[in-house]
Structure formats: structure tokens, C-alpha cells
Design an enzyme around this catalytic site. Structure first.
Site, PDB file in Angstrom:
ATOM      1  N   CYS A 182      -0.471   8.937   7.813  1.00 13.27           N
ATOM      2  CA  CYS A 182       0.584   8.537   8.252  1.00 13.27           C
ATOM      3  C   CYS A 182       0.983   8.780   9.847  1.00 13.27           C
ATOM      4  O   CYS A 182       1.441   7.747  10.558  1.00 13.27           O
ATOM      5  CB  CYS A 182       1.894   9.519   7.801  1.00 13.27           C
TER       6      CYS A 182
ATOM      7  N   CYS B  84       0.880  -1.166   0.218  1.00 16.49           N
ATOM      8  CA  CYS B  84      -0.026   0.155  -0.074  1.00 16.49           C
ATOM      9  C   CYS B  84       0.875   1.180  -0.047  1.00 16.49           C
ATOM     10  O   CYS B  84       0.422   2.223  -0.013  1.00 16.49           O
ATOM     11  CB  CYS B  84      -0.898   0.073   1.228  1.00 16.49           C
TER      12      CYS B  84
END
Lengths: 283, 379
Positions: free
Chosen positions: A105, A35
Site C-alpha cells: 500500500c 487488483c
């Protein structure tokens, strides 16, 4: 090309605590290199039960590396209980902010820490309310489940598909699951929902038919046309003939006949009844 | 710090000769080409000259060139222009899965409008399969739009074969030749296309000017309406200096084509040889296919392209990647995905596109830097 704060840049270029902990007390890998992001995080406790050593390895962009790096600084010296309270928002704050599209993130950082703590406690990492890994996979590109989308939406007050994409990437690649995500959000926020089972036109009263057609036009057809500056108005239902008026760019588009036949009639036939015909009135 | 540009597929610097050709058309010969007085006629004459230079560069006639504001606009005009004009004949368009977004997004738009679009896959080398193309043609098909050369890998498609197949079924052929022009011979008669898009700023000309070749006798629906410039196909006062620059840069590109190709090929081969020699495990995408001579798509396993690009930039090296980690831009790696690269490899791929002024020295330096960065970051 990139829009990082000084703090992000610093942690990206000089990441702290990179590497692997030998004989860790807790360790976990989250994300998936396929990913584009993956993070391995491990820690060791001292005799007082405080985190004395913590290391990470990250595959990803600058903000993924910075999120992991700053996280290791945040947990050092904390007890496991204290560390477990760190959220992705704390990570974002510590970095002086992250772009909306990079929020995932920080989420990955938090998940890695929670998973490592779960590993230390000898349990499977589970969210309080539901297990995101056991839901139905909605976004196949990034392997995101409906449970995870629901959780993210609730926790962060997200009401748009774009918001979901920014937080967990779901819907950000091929985009095929965007309708699915919208439906999940509608469920979470109790917005008006459609797409019940397709009912036979014959069992619908005239009023029900009109309402159904109106709702498909409002929820499916008009938003699609509006993407390109067009629009549509539902005028009347005469027998099986749906009378509409095309507006905006569609009203002046040479190919509006194609739109009417394939897009409008196609959708109404799919959702309401195969017998419907669409006619346009002008002006 | 020395900076080096390895991103010539994104844009190029304007050549000095091109700038000098353009300069008089900003303040001195500033007329509107639609005016009948001498100021206007001067501008009109300049546009006509440029039209001839560009036509010559692609083997067309001057009256077959329509100026646009960009390569994107040329692609939009070609596809939507055919769709609107020939909607009575059918609503099916065939394209590929690796097209530039100005073709891809335009096709997506037409899909919402009710057109049916077939996106042909490509093989491992990045080429579309001709029999698959032929099989996908049906009686509703009005257009086949396939790019001449891909912007990410440089792979060149067999446009001549494609247009021959389309012609058999009376289907028009369009090709996006924005990346091909100036890096390989492009001749519309030889390849047999009906429409072809080109752009100035990819070949050392100015930004903000493109052109669509439209075969003589073929009419399409305009997407911009107004004063009726460009034979009513593209209204709007002509960008005279831009067009003059486009003409000049086409002339230079064609005059020096063989020499340029030879230079680009030499430097690109050096880059690829050195990368293979110094960095283990890399993959040069579509290296076995016919490619334009300046493009190299390289997968560096184990290092995120976004990280590598930032680090390269900090070391003065400008390159680019097809995929970014920001969720919103994920779709930009359509080409790498279509090539069958794993998702992981898509995130580790960088495009180097070199230009006429790239030197062997620059390549040597870049390799040194890349090698260093890979060693410290690969995991």
C-alpha cells in the site's frame, strides 16, 4: 481482523485531502482496481514552486487509504524536488508502521507521487535502472513484471518469495508464478541456479547424472515433501535406477508408493531423463 | 452501541438448551468413555445417545457416525482416509473449484503426494456441470468430493445426481455438509453419499466438535493414530461435553427445521429486497440458484469490501468477505473467482449470513447504515 496503528486508523477514518485537483500541474493514476488497489493523485504548485494543493482518491483497504492520506500531508509545502525524494519507507514511518502484508500500500503511494511528478515534468515515469512495465509479466494475477520484482528485491534486500508477495503482491493469488519468482531471486542474489536446458542423460557422465539428480531432489522434490512433514534422501544411482529413502511422514505414509511414482519419479523424469526409475529402500 | 451479527456462517452462539445439556459432563460426569468403570460408562452412554441424535438428524445409523475435532478434520479424514485406503485402485480425486479450504488444501496436499486432482469449474450460478463431472471420471478415480452448500454464496449442489453418477463408475462420494445442516434437509440415504462432514458450531452447538458420516461397511485409513477410539478411525479421548452438545443441537435443529428455514428465508429475502431497493448497482451473487436460506453474497461496486467491513464494524455490524487485500489471503475468494466475478467485483463483495435470532428490525437498521456508508464512499 485488522491490525492498524492509531495513526493508520486516524487517516483511514478521517482521510485528508480526498478528491480531485481541478487543472492539476501533475496527476497520475497507479494500481488497478481489478487488483484491489487503485490510487489517483494530483497536485498544484504555487508561484514559489511549492506544492500548494494535493488531492487523492483511493480504492482499497484501510492501509491504502491511510498511506495516500498521510502522503498528501507529507508533500504539502514541499518543492517538487523535495517531494520526489519521499520513499515508501517514509510513508510507513509516518504511519507509525504497517503490517508486512500491507507494505504494498505504501509502495503504491510512492509510485503515484513519482508518476504525478513525472507527469508534471512531461516525461514518462521510469525507474532509474529499468522500466518495470517493459519486463516480462511474471505474475499474471497482478500484472507484475520480472523487472519490478528484481527492483523490489534489490532495493529492499528481499530474498524470499513471501517477501516479494508482501511488497508487490506477486505470487499472492493463484501462486503459479512462485517458482518463477524464486528463480528471479536466485538470479538477483546469485544463489545456485538450476533448470538449465534439459540435457540428454547419455551426454552426462555418471558423476554429472548424480549431481543433477541430487540437485533436483534438493531444490524441487525435498522442499515439496517437507511442506507436509516428509522428506527424501538420495542414496545411489544404479544404472537408470535412482535409489532413495523416504523420511519423516513419507516414511510412514500409506500412500508413499504414489508419492514415489508420481512426485519423485515424475520430477526426475521431467528434469533429468525419461528413462529414470525410482526405487525406495526402507530403514 | 447496538451490535448486530450477520456472520452466522462463520459460527453461531451456543443455544441455552445445548449449554445446559453439556454442563453435567464437565465436572460431574467427567469419566473417560474408554474406562470400564461406572464413570466411564456414564460418558460412553452420553456419547451413544448423542450419536443417535446426530444419526437421526441426517438419516444415518448411529454406528455410521465418527466424531472428530472439527468440520475441517472430518473433511481431511474423509479425503485422505479414502486416498490412503484405495490408493491401490487409483490416485485420482474429483472435487470442485469452490470447496472450503479444508477440502481444497487437503487436495493440494495429496497433489504433492502424487495424487491427481480434478477441480471442476462452476457455472454462472455457482453449480457444477453434471456431464462435465461424468466426463472427468476415469478408471483411476476413487473419490468425488463436492460440498452440499457453499459457505460464501449458499449455493446448493445436486448431490443426489452427483452421487448417482459416481456410483455408476464405482466411485465413492463425499460431501461437505457443514453449511447445509440445519438450513436444509440433509439425508444421507436420499442423497446417496458414502461420506458426509458436519460440524456443531455452525448450528448453535459448541466449537471443537465435528463428525464424519461413514457408510456402513466402508473402511478408511485413519489420520490420527492412538487408542483406537471411534472404531479405530479417530483416536483420542472423546470430547464428551462437546459431543453431548452436538447431539442436543442436532435434535433441536431437526425438530425446528421447517420453522427455522421459514424464518431465515423471510429475513434473508427482506435483506435482499431492501438492498436492491435502496442501493443502486448492487449484484446478489447466485441469487437465481437454489441456495441455503440464510446466506447472501452481495457485490457493492466501487467500494472495497475491506473498507466497508471495517466501517460496518465500527457501526456495530459484523459481516465478512471472501477476499481481503492482504496478499497472503488472496486465495480465499476462490468461490467468487469461480463464479466468474471480475477481479474488481471480487474485492467489492460482502457476505451476510443471518441466524435464527436475526430480526427484521436489525435488517432495517443495517440497510440504513450500509446506504449511508455507500453514499459517502462509493467512487
Amino acid at each position: 481482523m485488522w491490525n492498524y496503528t492509531e495513526k493508520v486508523m486516524d487517516h483511514f477514518l478521517n482521510p485528508r485531502n480526498v478528491g480531485e485537483v481541478i487543472n492539476p500541474d501533475g496527476e497520475a493514476t497507479v494500481g488497478n482496481i481489478s487488483c484491489g488497489d487503485a490510487l489517483k493523485l494530483g497536485f498544484k504548485l504555487d508561484e514559489n514552486g511549492k506544492i500548494s494543493e494535493v488531492k487523492f482518491k483511493t480504492f482499497g483497504c484501510g492501509s491504502a487509504i491511510a498511506s495516500s492520506s498521510v502522503l498528501t500531508e507529507m508533500v504539502k509545502g514541499k518543492t517538487v524536488e523535495e517531494a520526489a525524494k519521499i520513499t515508501n519507507k517514509d510513508i510507513v514511518d509516518a504511519l507509525g508502521g504497517l503490517g508486512e502484508e500491507k507494505i504494498h500500500c505504501s509502495v503504491m503511494g510512492m509510485e503515484a507521487l513519482q508518476s504525478a511528478i513525472a507527469n508534471y515534468r512531461g516525461v514518462e515515469y521510469r525507474h532509474e535502472d529499468e522500466d518495470e512495465h517493459h519486463g516480462r509479466v511474471v505474475c499474471h494475477c497482478f500484472g507484475v513484471t520480472d523487472a519490478k520484482i528484481r527492483k523490489i528485491a534489490k532495493e529492499n534486500g528481499i530474498k524470499t518469495v513471501e517477501g516479494v508477495t508482501n511488497y508487490c503482491k506477486a505470487g499472492g493469488a493463484c501462486g503459479r508464478c512462485k517458482d518463477d519468482i524464486l528463480e528471479i531471486l536466485q538470479g538477483v542474489w546469485k544463489l545456485e541456479s538450476r533448470n538449465e536446458e534439459q540435457l540428454e542423460l547419455s551426454v552426462l557422465t555418471f558423476t554429472q547424472k548424480v549431481i543433477k539428480i541430487q540437485s533436483i531432489i534438493d531444490s524441487d522434490i525435498r522442499p515439496m515433501l517437507e511442506q507436509d512433514g516428509g522428506s527424501i534422501e538420495f542414496i545411489d544411482l544404479r544404472g537408470d535406477t535412482v535409489v532413495v529413502r523416504l523420511k519423516g511422514r513419507c516414511a510412514v505414509c500409506p500412500s508413499s508408493g504414489v508419492t514415489l511414482r508420481n512426485t519423485v519419479e515424475g520430477k526426475l523424469r521431467e528434469y533429468v531423463s525419461q528413462d529414470l526409475k525410482v526405487e525406495e529402500i526402507r530403514g | 452501541m447496538k451490535t448486530m451479527f450477520f456472520d452466522y456462517n462463520s459460527t453461531t452462539p451456543v443455544a441455552a438448551e445445548v449449554v445446559s445439556a453439556m454442563l453435567p459432563y464437565f465436572s460431574e460426569h467427567f469419566g473417560n468413555a474408554s474406562s470400564s468403570h461406572s464413570y466411564g460408562q456414564k460418558a460412553l452412554h452420553a456419547i451413544d445417545m448423542a450419536r443417535m441424535q446426530i444419526a437421526k438428524a441426517i438419516g444415518a445409523n448411529a454406528d455410521e457416525i465418527i466424531f472428530t475435532g472439527s468440520g475441517t478434520e472430518a473433511n481431511n479424514l474423509a479425503i485422505t482416509g479414502i486416498a490412503h485406503k484405495f490408493r491401490g485402485k487409483g490416485n485420482h480425486i474429483i472435487t470442485s473449484s469452490i470447496e472450503h479450504s479444508s477440502v481444497y488444501r487437503q487436495c493440494k496436499y495429496l497433489e504433492r503426494c502424487g495424487f491427481e486432482i480434478t477441480y471442476l469449474p462452476v457455472d454462472k450460478l455457482g453449480k457444477i456441470n453434471l456431464s462435465e463431472l461424468e466426463e472427468s471420471i476415469k478408471k483411476e478415480t476413487i473419490l468425488v468430493s463436492i460440498m452440499t452448500a457453499n459457505n460464501e454464496t449458499g449455493v446448493v449442489q445436486s448431490i443426489k445426481d452427483i452421487s448417482q453418477i459416481a456410483e455408476k463408475y464405482n466411485v465413492f462420494t463425499h460431501s461437505d455438509a457443514v453449511q447445509a445442516l440445519g438450513k436444509m434437509p440433509v439425508n444421507v440415504d436420499e442423497i446417496g453419499v458414502d461420506l458426509l462432514s458436519i460440524s456443531a458450531h455452525k448450528i448453535y452447538g459448541p466449537k471443537g466438535v465435528g463428525a464424519l458420516y461413514l457408510r456402513r461397511g466402508l473402511g478408511i485409513a485413519p489420520i490420527i493414530h492412538g487408542g483406537g477410539q471411534e472404531k479405530k478411525m479417530r483416536s483420542g479421548t472423546e470430547n464428551v461435553p462437546g459431543i453431548v452438545g452436538f447431539g442436543k443441537t442436532c435434535e433441536l435443529a431437526i425438530t425446528n427445521l421447517d420453522r427455522n428455514i421459514e424464518h431465515l428465508q423471510k429475513i434473508r429475502n427482506l435483506l435482499e429486497d431492501k438492498v436492491r431497493q435502496h442501493i443502486l448497482g448492487i449484484e446478489i451473487n447466485s441469487s437465481g440458484a437454489d441456495r441455503i436460506p440464510n446466506t447472501s453474497s452481495i457485490t457493492f461496486p466501487g467500494i472495497s469490501s475491506e473498507t466497508l467491513l471495517v466501517k460496518l464494524d465500527l457501526n456495530g455490524i459484523a459481516a465478512s468477505s471472501g477476499s481481503a487485500c492482504g496478499a497472503a489471503e488472496m486465495e480465499t475468494s476462490r468461490t467468487l473467482k469461480a463464479l466468474g466475478l471480475s477481479e474488481k467485483d471480487q474485492h467489492c463483495t460482502i457476505r451476510f449470513s443471518i441466524g435464527l435470532s436475526t430480526t427484521e428490525k436489525e435488517i432495517e437498521y443495517a440497510i440504513k447504515i450500509i446506504k449511508h456508508l455507500i453514499n459517502i464512499h462509493q467512487c
